[in-house]
Each structure stands twice: as C-alpha cells, then as structure tokens.
Scaffold this motif. Structure first.
Motif, mmCIF file in Angstrom:
data_model
loop_
_atom_site.group_PDB
_atom_site.id
_atom_site.type_symbol
_atom_site.label_atom_id
_atom_site.label_comp_id
_atom_site.label_asym_id
_atom_site.label_seq_id
_atom_site.Cartn_x
_atom_site.Cartn_y
_atom_site.Cartn_z
ATOM 1 N N THR A 413 0.842 -1.209 0.000
ATOM 2 C CA THR A 413 0.000 0.000 0.000
ATOM 3 C C THR A 413 0.863 1.239 0.000
ATOM 4 O OG1 THR A 413 -0.138 -0.084 2.415
ATOM 5 C CG2 THR A 413 -1.875 -1.202 1.170
ATOM 6 N N GLY A 414 2.019 1.145 -0.678
ATOM 7 C CA GLY A 414 2.967 2.252 -0.680
ATOM 8 C C GLY A 414 2.671 3.297 -1.737
ATOM 9 N N VAL A 415 3.741 3.972 -2.188
ATOM 10 C CA VAL A 415 3.604 5.108 -3.105
ATOM 11 C C VAL A 415 3.219 4.665 -4.511
ATOM 12 C CG1 VAL A 415 5.197 6.527 -1.791
ATOM 13 C CG2 VAL A 415 6.082 5.013 -3.580
ATOM 14 N N GLY A 416 3.465 3.398 -4.856
ATOM 15 C CA GLY A 416 3.100 2.901 -6.176
ATOM 16 C C GLY A 416 4.119 3.274 -7.242
ATOM 17 N N ILE A 417 3.982 2.638 -8.390
ATOM 18 C CA ILE A 417 4.861 2.907 -9.535
ATOM 19 C C ILE A 417 3.988 3.400 -10.681
ATOM 20 C CG2 ILE A 417 6.520 1.935 -11.173
ATOM 21 C CD1 ILE A 417 7.187 -0.200 -9.115
ATOM 22 N N PRO A 418 4.230 4.600 -11.209
ATOM 23 C CA PRO A 418 3.421 5.105 -12.336
ATOM 24 C C PRO A 418 3.555 4.188 -13.553
ATOM 25 C CG PRO A 418 4.730 6.865 -11.357
ATOM 26 C CD PRO A 418 5.219 5.579 -10.767
ATOM 27 N N PRO A 419 2.513 4.102 -14.392
ATOM 28 C CA PRO A 419 2.582 3.230 -15.587
ATOM 29 C C PRO A 419 3.768 3.546 -16.489
ATOM 30 C CG PRO A 419 0.324 3.942 -15.194
ATOM 31 C CD PRO A 419 1.179 4.704 -14.235
ATOM 32 N N GLY A 420 4.149 4.830 -16.579
ATOM 33 C CA GLY A 420 5.256 5.188 -17.449
ATOM 34 C C GLY A 420 6.613 4.761 -16.950
ATOM 35 N N GLU A 421 6.702 4.358 -15.670
ATOM 36 C CA GLU A 421 7.993 3.971 -15.092
ATOM 37 C C GLU A 421 8.100 2.472 -14.846
ATOM 38 O OE1 GLU A 421 8.596 6.217 -11.555
ATOM 39 O OE2 GLU A 421 8.726 8.161 -12.578
ATOM 40 N N ARG A 422 7.061 1.700 -15.185
ATOM 41 C CA ARG A 422 7.064 0.274 -14.841
ATOM 42 C C ARG A 422 8.068 -0.525 -15.655
ATOM 43 N NH1 ARG A 422 0.459 -0.364 -14.205
ATOM 44 N NH2 ARG A 422 0.344 0.980 -12.336
ATOM 45 N N SER A 423 8.433 -0.045 -16.827
ATOM 46 C CA SER A 423 9.509 -0.695 -17.581
ATOM 47 C C SER A 423 10.869 -0.191 -17.129
ATOM 48 C CB SER A 423 9.326 -0.446 -19.081
ATOM 49 O OG SER A 423 8.121 -0.997 -19.536
ATOM 50 N N ALA A 424 10.925 1.092 -16.796
ATOM 51 C CA ALA A 424 12.215 1.687 -16.438
ATOM 52 C C ALA A 424 12.740 1.172 -15.107
ATOM 53 C CB ALA A 424 12.093 3.212 -16.404
ATOM 54 N N VAL A 425 11.840 0.809 -14.163
ATOM 55 C CA VAL A 425 12.315 0.390 -12.843
ATOM 56 C C VAL A 425 13.097 -0.917 -12.923
ATOM 57 C CG1 VAL A 425 10.474 1.561 -11.579
ATOM 58 C CG2 VAL A 425 10.127 -0.781 -12.400
ATOM 59 N N GLY A 456 12.968 -18.409 -17.119
ATOM 60 C CA GLY A 456 11.982 -18.409 -18.190
ATOM 61 C C GLY A 456 10.596 -18.008 -17.716
ATOM 62 N N TYR A 457 10.503 -17.342 -16.549
ATOM 63 C CA TYR A 457 9.223 -16.905 -16.016
ATOM 64 C C TYR A 457 8.863 -15.532 -16.588
ATOM 65 C CZ TYR A 457 9.965 -20.624 -12.552
ATOM 66 O OH TYR A 457 10.188 -21.829 -11.938
ATOM 67 N N SER A 458 7.758 -14.996 -16.116
ATOM 68 C CA SER A 458 7.290 -13.687 -16.577
ATOM 69 C C SER A 458 7.012 -12.799 -15.370
ATOM 70 C CB SER A 458 6.029 -13.836 -17.447
ATOM 71 O OG SER A 458 5.518 -12.560 -17.793
ATOM 72 N N LEU A 459 7.441 -11.538 -15.471
ATOM 73 C CA LEU A 459 7.249 -10.574 -14.399
ATOM 74 C C LEU A 459 6.292 -9.485 -14.874
ATOM 75 C CD1 LEU A 459 9.917 -9.171 -12.017
ATOM 76 C CD2 LEU A 459 8.432 -7.577 -13.209
ATOM 77 N N ARG A 460 5.355 -9.107 -13.993
ATOM 78 C CA ARG A 460 4.354 -8.111 -14.367
ATOM 79 C C ARG A 460 4.162 -7.141 -13.201
ATOM 80 N NH1 ARG A 460 0.245 -8.634 -18.271
ATOM 81 N NH2 ARG A 460 -1.431 -7.114 -18.055
ATOM 82 N N ILE A 461 4.062 -5.857 -13.539
ATOM 83 C CA ILE A 461 3.862 -4.811 -12.542
ATOM 84 C C ILE A 461 2.498 -4.184 -12.783
ATOM 85 C CG2 ILE A 461 4.736 -2.651 -11.596
ATOM 86 C CD1 ILE A 461 7.503 -3.416 -12.556
ATOM 87 N N ASP A 462 1.664 -4.166 -11.734
ATOM 88 C CA ASP A 462 0.314 -3.607 -11.833
ATOM 89 C C ASP A 462 0.064 -2.650 -10.676
ATOM 90 O OD1 ASP A 462 -0.618 -5.186 -14.134
ATOM 91 O OD2 ASP A 462 -0.463 -6.896 -12.763
ATOM 92 N N ASP A 463 -1.081 -1.978 -10.787
ATOM 93 C CA ASP A 463 -1.505 -1.043 -9.741
ATOM 94 C C ASP A 463 -2.352 -1.797 -8.720
ATOM 95 O OD1 ASP A 463 -2.173 1.087 -8.211
ATOM 96 O OD2 ASP A 463 -3.153 2.241 -9.799
ATOM 97 N N ALA A 464 -1.982 -1.701 -7.436
ATOM 98 C CA ALA A 464 -2.735 -2.384 -6.386
ATOM 99 C C ALA A 464 -3.859 -1.515 -5.819
ATOM 100 C CB ALA A 464 -1.809 -2.817 -5.244
ATOM 101 N N GLN A 465 -3.871 -0.237 -6.133
ATOM 102 C CA GLN A 465 -4.945 0.699 -5.747
ATOM 103 C C GLN A 465 -5.261 0.650 -4.253
ATOM 104 O OE1 GLN A 465 -8.301 -0.140 -8.286
ATOM 105 N NE2 GLN A 465 -7.272 0.611 -10.120
ATOM 106 N N PRO A 466 -4.472 1.197 -3.380
ATOM 107 C CA PRO A 466 -3.225 1.903 -3.679
ATOM 108 C C PRO A 466 -2.025 0.957 -3.628
ATOM 109 C CG PRO A 466 -3.804 2.179 -1.392
ATOM 110 C CD PRO A 466 -4.891 1.345 -1.997
ATOM 111 N N GLY A 467 -0.892 1.492 -4.041
ATOM 112 C CA GLY A 467 0.336 0.730 -3.984
ATOM 113 C C GLY A 467 0.652 0.003 -5.271
#
Length: 477
Positions: A413-425, A456-467
């Motif tokens: 439930t933290g500050v979250g990662i904006p959609p535009g930065e989810r690849s850059a992080v 060979g796995y997959s990583l995905r970053i989403d919005d937890a609303q909040p966090g």
C-alpha cells in the motif's frame, strides 16, 4: 529489461489466441506466404483450365460448323444442278447409297409438303438460303425415332421447291466431349499433383520455420549462444546465415561490454574497500581529538563509500546470474515453504517499520528452479515493498494456483509505480523522483528481472490501488 514487463501482456494475448482453437489456429495458417501461394496457384490453374476448355469448345465448334457447312453447300450445289423432274431421283439415289445415316435430305414443294428425302417436315425456324444452322433434336427424320443434333442448310429453288440438306454431328460432338473430358481429368490430376507438391513444400517450410521460431525464442530469452538451423542453400538458409553472423557479432560485442563493466566493477571495488578501511582508521583517530564535525564528515564519506560498494556488489551479482547455466542447478522447490521462510525473515523488519506483513497461500506448488536465486529475488521484492510503504501500511505475499502453474504476488500500500515507469524500474540504476529521498542503489529489481529471465518466467507490474502489485508467473513463457 523492458521485455520482462511486456512479456506478461504478450502471454495474455497469446492465451486469447490459443483459446480460439488449437496451438496453431487454422486462421493463422493462411497468414503464411506458402499457404497463400497454394491458394493462388490452385485458383489461377483452375481459371486457366476453364479458359482453355472454353477456348477449345468454341474453337472446335466453329471449326466443325465451317467444315460441315462446306460439305452441305457443295451438296446443295450438286442437287441444284438437276432439272425439276430429275432432282427427286437424285435424292433417292443418294439415300440408297447412304449406309452410315450421317446425311439427311428433304425436298418440299412451295406449300411445305414432302416430295422426296427422309426429312419428314420442314423445321419451324427456317434459316436463310445457304446459311448453316444447328438443330438440337428438333429436325424430324423418318428412319429415326430420336432426332440427332444436325447441321442443316436450306435452298429455295426458282420453281418454289425447298431443298434441305443436313449432316449428323453426333460423332463430332462425341469427339469434342471426349477431348474436353480428357482435359478435365488431366487438368484435375495436374492440379492435385501441384497442390500436393505445394502442400508438402509448405509443410517442409513450416517445419523449418517452427525450428527457427523455437531457436529464436531461446535467443530472445537471453541464450545468445544459440544459432538458427541451416540445412541447405535456399533463401531461408541465406537469411539464417546472416542472422547467425549478426548474433555472433552481438554476442561478441555484449561479451566485450560485459567484460569491460565487470572489470571496472571488480577493479573499483578493491580500492573502494581500501578507502573504506582507511576512513575507519581516520575516524578512530578523529574521535581522539573530539572534533564532532570532522567525525560526522568522515561518517558521511564512509556511508557514501558503503553505498558505492553495495552498487558494485549488485552489479557483479547481476552479471553472475546472467552467466549461470540455465538448468544446471535447478531442483524441485516447494513455493509454499519458500514464501514461508521469506515471511519469517521479514516479519521483524515489518514490525519495526509499523507495517503489517501477511502471507496468503492457496497451495504448496512445486516448480523447477534455483532455490537460492528465487529466495534472493523474492527477498528483494519484499524488501522494496517494506521500504517504500509508509508506516501503518500493509505488505502481502500471495501464492495463487493458475491452470498454467503457480503465480507469486507481492503487493503493498505504498507510493506505487506510475505506468510510465514500470519498464524503467527494471533497468539498472533507475530511481524514481518520488523515491530519491530513500536509500537504495536502483539495482534490486534488476536482480529480480535477471532471476526471472534465467528461469523463463514472466514478471508483471500492476496497480494495487493503492500501492504496487508485482506478479511472477512461475511457468515457461
């Protein structure tokens, strides 16, 4: 590293495609150039055969009519040369010698009454003088129950009599039909043989493309030592040679860059360690003089030096993970037990930060992997979640069973990662402007991405609303 975020989106779209049918839907097969070539070849061949048959039919019909009209016109001239009283005898003599029953004659008076010949009556549609006309089963013949297809010509004599001469076309039409049928059979065999050969060629090419796709996926997963298969000297092999040469150059250049970076990191880590040790001696001596300002400055320099050393350790760790054998140290891992160990490890840290850390596990799925690397990657995720969640927040670790395999989620439930930065992080050293005030090297998620790529796995970053919610799909992608 952008591929790790996009890989989850691509996998979901591929699952939608595969849900429509088999592994390779039929509608996808027509996207290949060879399949379109087979369809175009069959269509063009069929159109060409139909045009050829039409041309042969029209050409033979016209030739048949012209040759028959010449014979009929010659016979009309022959009978027209007889005077009115002798033409009847000439017709009877000709019929007496007509054993094949291919020619028919008829002489009628001006009222249409039969005078001589075996044509019983005049046709309803009388052609013009010396103009050939085809009658299909409509010309009445005395000796025949069924009227054949004939070519006829009419001549009106000066005394009003009407002379009609006809020739049977049955034999000629039979030859025409046999010729057309033979062309249809031969054309069908040629078309079938051509389509079969094209299908076999298409199957061979699709098999080769499938091999290239398999190797390409392994290359895209990071195994640059793979090379495209080469089996001959056609266009695909020429392209494979070029791609293999390109891969060799890419592997060489990446190896040089990696070697240079690793060398720099290794060379700088040793003098930095020496600097840190000397700063510790200087700090001890400064403490004797009671200069608090000098001592504080030395401590700041020591922290910066420790920060640099942590970065170099993380860089070296990413390099070590990238050079590991893909399946060399893999074993069966119970994810439930692994996540239980991580929860137990970070529970005191979460309590000290006034956070709630919880573990939710639906099952204890077993996967093949490197336990130490997965423990390190998941520890980095939980550490980041705890670090970037303010006091009073919550961090949850979840293990979810999916039809394809288990999925691990770390949400906060933290500050979250904006959609535009989810690849850059996922890139090395990236720090968001919103978290610049917090300690860190910007390499934690890079290590996670390297471990995910290795398995060979997959990583995905989403919005937890909040966090933020970071998911790892633990099945091959």
């Amino acid at each position: 590293m952008n591929a790790f975020v996009k890989r989850g989106e691509a996998s979901s779209s591929s699952e939608k495609d595969s849900s429509d049918g088999a592994a390779v839907p039929v509608r996808h097969r027509w996207r290949s150039s060879s399949s379109r070539f087979i369809a175009a070849y069959a269509t063009l061949f069929s159109v060409a055969v139909m045009l050829l048959l039409a041309f042969i039919g029209v050409s033979t019909t016209q030739t048949m009519e012209r040759s028959t009209d010449l014979i009929i016109e010659w016979q009309l001239n022959y009978f027209d040369a007889f005077p009115p009283g002798e033409i009847e005898g000439a017709i009877r003599d000709r019929l007496a010698h007509e054993h094949q029953h291919t020619a028919f004659y008829g002489l009628f008076d001006q009222d249409g009454k039969a005078v001589a010949g075996n044509v019983a009556m005049l046709p309803k549609l009388m052609p013009s003088d010396r103009t050939g006309a085809t009658f299909e089963h409509t010309l009445s013949i005395d000796a025949l129950q069924t009227s054949p297809v004939v070519r006829a010509m009419v001549l009106r004599r000066p005394n009003g009599q009407i002379l009609i001469v006809a020739h049977d076309l049955t034999h000629i039409l039979s030859i025409q039909r046999r010729t057309i049928n033979a062309l249809i059979v031969v054309g069908s065999l040629c078309l079938s043989a051509g389509v079969l050969f094209a299908w076999l060629l298409n199957r061979r090419q699709r098999a080769r493309i499938s091999e290239i796709q398999t190797v390409t996926r392994r290359i895209a997963a990071g195994d640059l030592a793979e090379r495209l298969p080469v089996k001959g000297a056609d266009e695909i092999d020429m392209l494979a040679h070029l791609v293999n040469h390109m891969l060799g150059e890419v592997e060489r250049l990446m190896g040089e860059v990696k070697g240079a970076c690793d060398g720099i990191a290794h060379d700088l880590r040793t003098p930095l360690a020496h600097v840190r040790a000397k700063l510790a001696h200087i700090s001890d001596k400064a403490a004797r003089y009671g200069d608090e300002d000098l001592n504080q400055r030395i401590m700041d320099v020591r922290r910066e030096t420790d920060h640099l050393l942590d970065r170099f350790r993380a860089m070296m760790r990413i390099s070590e993970i990238g050079t590991l054998s893909r399946r060399g140290g893999f074993e069966d891992i119970k994810l439930g037990e692994l996540l239980g160990d991580i929860d137990e490890l970070f529970e005191p840290l979460a309590e000290s930060c006034a956070l709630t850390l919880s573990l939710r596990s639906d099952a204890n799925d077993i996967v093949r992997g490197d336990r130490a690397l997965l423990f390190e990657a998941l520890s980095n995720l939980v550490d980041n979640a705890v670090k970037f969640t303010p006091a009073g927040g919550a961090v949850q670790i979840s293990l979810i069973s999916c039809p394809e395999g288990p999925r691990i989620e770390v949400s906060d439930t933290g500050v979250g990662i904006p959609p535009g930065e989810r690849s850059a992080v996922l890139q090395r050293f990236f720090r968001s402007e919103r978290t610049q005030h917090l300690p860190g090297s910007g390499l934690g998620l890079s290590i996670v991405a390297a471990v995910v790529n290795l398995h060979g796995y997959s990583l995905r970053i989403d919005d937890a609303q909040p966090g933020t919610r970071i998911s790892i799909e633990c099945w091959p992608h």
